[in-house]
Design a protein around this motif. Structure first.
Motif, PDB file in Angstrom:
ATOM      1  N   ARG A 147      -4.105  -1.170 -61.370  1.00 19.80           N
ATOM      2  CA  ARG A 147      -3.828   0.192 -60.921  1.00 19.80           C
ATOM      3  C   ARG A 147      -5.084   1.050 -60.856  1.00 19.80           C
ATOM      4  O   ARG A 147      -5.083   2.088 -60.217  1.00 19.80           O
ATOM      5  CB  ARG A 147      -2.821   0.843 -61.849  1.00 19.80           C
ATOM      6  N   THR A 148      -6.143   0.634 -61.524  1.00 15.34           N
ATOM      7  CA  THR A 148      -7.380   1.410 -61.477  1.00 15.34           C
ATOM      8  C   THR A 148      -8.124   1.230 -60.161  1.00 15.34           C
ATOM      9  O   THR A 148      -8.953   2.052 -59.814  1.00 15.34           O
ATOM     10  CB  THR A 148      -8.317   1.017 -62.628  1.00 15.34           C
ATOM     11  N   ALA A 149      -7.823   0.170 -59.423  1.00 16.42           N
ATOM     12  CA  ALA A 149      -8.532  -0.087 -58.171  1.00 16.42           C
ATOM     13  C   ALA A 149      -7.627  -0.046 -56.944  1.00 16.42           C
ATOM     14  O   ALA A 149      -8.070   0.323 -55.867  1.00 16.42           O
ATOM     15  CB  ALA A 149      -9.231  -1.436 -58.233  1.00 16.42           C
ATOM     16  N   VAL A 150      -6.358  -0.411 -57.101  1.00 13.93           N
ATOM     17  CA  VAL A 150      -5.453  -0.513 -55.967  1.00 13.93           C
ATOM     18  C   VAL A 150      -4.335   0.504 -56.119  1.00 13.93           C
ATOM     19  O   VAL A 150      -3.719   0.607 -57.172  1.00 13.93           O
ATOM     20  CB  VAL A 150      -4.866  -1.945 -55.878  1.00 13.93           C
ATOM     21  N   ARG A 151      -4.080   1.269 -55.068  1.00 11.80           N
ATOM     22  CA  ARG A 151      -3.042   2.301 -55.131  1.00 11.80           C
ATOM     23  C   ARG A 151      -1.649   1.688 -55.171  1.00 11.80           C
ATOM     24  O   ARG A 151      -0.798   2.088 -55.950  1.00 11.80           O
ATOM     25  CB  ARG A 151      -3.152   3.233 -53.936  1.00 11.80           C
ATOM     26  N   ARG A 152      -1.388   0.719 -54.285  1.00 12.09           N
ATOM     27  CA  ARG A 152      -0.085   0.053 -54.285  1.00 12.09           C
ATOM     28  C   ARG A 152      -0.277  -1.360 -53.756  1.00 12.09           C
ATOM     29  O   ARG A 152      -1.238  -1.657 -53.067  1.00 12.09           O
ATOM     30  CB  ARG A 152       0.940   0.808 -53.450  1.00 12.09           C
ATOM     31  N   HIS A 153       0.647  -2.220 -54.089  1.00 14.86           N
ATOM     32  CA  HIS A 153       0.578  -3.608 -53.650  1.00 14.86           C
ATOM     33  C   HIS A 153       1.207  -3.726 -52.267  1.00 14.86           C
ATOM     34  O   HIS A 153       2.208  -3.078 -51.974  1.00 14.86           O
ATOM     35  CB  HIS A 153       1.287  -4.515 -54.650  1.00 14.86           C
ATOM     36  N   VAL A 154       0.608  -4.548 -51.432  1.00 16.22           N
ATOM     37  CA  VAL A 154       1.093  -4.743 -50.072  1.00 16.22           C
ATOM     38  C   VAL A 154       1.307  -6.231 -49.817  1.00 16.22           C
ATOM     39  O   VAL A 154       0.902  -7.086 -50.607  1.00 16.22           O
ATOM     40  CB  VAL A 154       0.099  -4.168 -49.044  1.00 16.22           C
ATOM     41  N   ALA A 155       1.919  -6.531 -48.704  1.00 13.75           N
ATOM     42  CA  ALA A 155       2.172  -7.921 -48.337  1.00 13.75           C
ATOM     43  C   ALA A 155       0.866  -8.623 -47.991  1.00 13.75           C
ATOM     44  O   ALA A 155      -0.116  -7.973 -47.611  1.00 13.75           O
ATOM     45  CB  ALA A 155       3.120  -7.971 -47.146  1.00 13.75           C
ATOM     46  N   PRO A 156       0.818  -9.936 -48.119  1.00 12.62           N
ATOM     47  CA  PRO A 156      -0.401 -10.667 -47.764  1.00 12.62           C
ATOM     48  C   PRO A 156      -0.780 -10.426 -46.301  1.00 12.62           C
ATOM     49  O   PRO A 156       0.072 -10.374 -45.422  1.00 12.62           O
ATOM     50  CB  PRO A 156      -0.019 -12.136 -47.986  1.00 12.62           C
TER      51      PRO A 156
END
Length: 60
Positions: free
Chosen positions: A9-18
């Motif tokens: 969470r410190t680097a990526v705002r939200r997870h997305v599909a590959p």
């Protein structure tokens, strides 16, 4: 120059599909821009993506 970072969470705002672009956290992006490097988010479920830097114990 770029670094490979886990999908925390410190680097990526939200997870997305590959295959989709990974939105970076605004503060992580500002830090990378200030120090002139890029952030490459590691693909999900890729334990070997960062190489041997995180391997603490040799695999026998």
């Amino acid at each position: 120059m770029s670094i490979v970072h886990d999908r925390t969470r410190t680097a990526v705002r939200r997870h997305v599909a590959p295959g989709e672009a990974v939105p970076l956290h605004p503060e992580a992006g500002a830090f990378a821009g200030h120090d002139d490097f890029g952030i490459d988010a590691l693909a999900a479920y890729r334990p070997t993506g960062k190489g041997q830097a995180e391997r603490q114990v040799l695999i026998v």
